[in-house]
Design an enzyme around this catalytic site. Structure first.
Site, mmCIF file in Angstrom:
data_model
loop_
_atom_site.group_PDB
_atom_site.id
_atom_site.type_symbol
_atom_site.label_atom_id
_atom_site.label_comp_id
_atom_site.label_asym_id
_atom_site.label_seq_id
_atom_site.Cartn_x
_atom_site.Cartn_y
_atom_site.Cartn_z
ATOM 1 N N GLU A 148 0.868 -1.182 0.000
ATOM 2 C CA GLU A 148 0.000 0.000 0.000
ATOM 3 C C GLU A 148 0.899 1.224 0.000
ATOM 4 O O GLU A 148 1.919 1.240 0.690
ATOM 5 C CB GLU A 148 -0.906 -0.008 1.235
ATOM 6 C CG GLU A 148 -1.751 1.252 1.423
ATOM 7 C CD GLU A 148 -2.603 1.190 2.701
ATOM 8 O OE1 GLU A 148 -3.053 0.084 3.061
ATOM 9 O OE2 GLU A 148 -2.795 2.247 3.330
ATOM 10 N N GLU A 153 -2.349 11.190 4.087
ATOM 11 C CA GLU A 153 -3.388 10.877 5.060
ATOM 12 C C GLU A 153 -3.410 11.988 6.105
ATOM 13 O O GLU A 153 -2.374 12.559 6.446
ATOM 14 C CB GLU A 153 -3.139 9.541 5.744
ATOM 15 C CG GLU A 153 -3.464 8.321 4.913
ATOM 16 C CD GLU A 153 -3.373 7.047 5.733
ATOM 17 O OE1 GLU A 153 -4.426 6.510 6.104
ATOM 18 O OE2 GLU A 153 -2.233 6.615 5.996
#
Length: 272
Positions: A148, A153
């Site tokens: 990933e 974020e």
């Protein structure tokens, strides 16, 4: 024993030389001047179906999140040159919130390149916007074995602190070995900023507004540490709550919470 020592020495030397070669290749990486895949959002209505699909559902997404992802234009729409991804207080399928999770899988799958997204992210306790990438084929198995890449974020309880990460079998938050960098980005929710990764066979480098703030190198140790030799696709979403996003609670007054995206651009890697 002397022979073993020589073999060990040669193995260490070989590893060092391989590491130097990988770093040199990453330093020499060049990318095309023009993107070969992009969305400038110069239209009105639903996100372009030639570029974006949807992940849908409300089962917590492995993080005990509280939203149901939908295909509704209430949760994802383009207007005034911007993509809007909106988390709303809206009951759906047993959850108190709805949102959207746009994916380019099958429409935009990439092996290496410069991936660049200009966005303004929402504020508010309980918001968890993300710009990230997942493998399109899971060549090495389910998460986290196939990797990933988190380009951006942000969690609302830590306003203006942006995280860039990768997850692999060897390096992930479950093992507490995750490889992450954080940077304070004043005005992350009031201004647009450019979030970017440069992904090559040798490294994944993270940038915010053109300044490098993250580096993850290919150690040459195989897919447990480096599964990033297969195509990945993009995801754009705003989650609500969850193990991380909801760690300090949720403020219902923060919703609707919108991530606005000005553009997404992918520039292919040119071999040195």
């Amino acid at each position: 024993m002397a022979g073993l020592g020589r073999r060990l020495g040669m193995g260490i030397l070989g590893g060092l030389l391989a590491g130097i070669a990988v770093q040199a290749a990453a330093a020499e990486a060049r990318f095309a001047q023009a993107p070969t895949w992009q969305d400038e959002f110069e239209y009105t209505g639903r996100p372009d179906p030639a570029k974006w699909g949807y992940d849908t559902g409300g089962h917590g997404w492995g993080n005990h999140e509280l939203q149901t992802y939908t295909r509704s234009e209430d949760n994802a729409f383009v207007r005034d040159g911007l993509l809007h991804v909106v988390a709303k207080r809206q009951s759906r399928k047993g959850n108190a919130y709805t949102s959207a999770r746009l994916v380019s899988k099958g429409r935009g799958d990439f092996l290496y390149g410069r991936i660049e997204v200009r966005a303004r992210i929402p504020a508010g306790l309980g918001t968890w916007p993300a710009i990230w990438m997942l493998p399109s084929g899971n060549a090495y198995g389910g998460w986290p074995k196939s990797g990933e890449i988190d380009i951006m974020e942000h969690v609302g309880f830590d306003q203006d602190v942006v995280h860039v990460s990768v997850h692999t079998e060897a390096y992930n938050h479950v093992l507490r070995t995750q490889k992450t960098a954080t940077q304070r980005v004043p005005g992350a929710s009031s201004d647009f900023h450019v979030y970017r990764v440069d992904w090559t066979p040798g490294a994944i480098l993270g940038f915010i507004d053109g300044e490098q703030m993250y580096e993850f190198r290919n150690e040459g140790a195989g897919p447990a540490a480096w599964p990033f030799d297969q195509p990945f696709h993009l995801l754009l979403n705003v989650a609500v709550g969850g193990d991380w996003g909801g760690m300090q609670g949720i403020d219902p007054a923060a919703f609707p919470a919108t991530m606005e995206v000005d553009y997404v651009r992918v520039y292919p890697l040119l071999q040195p």
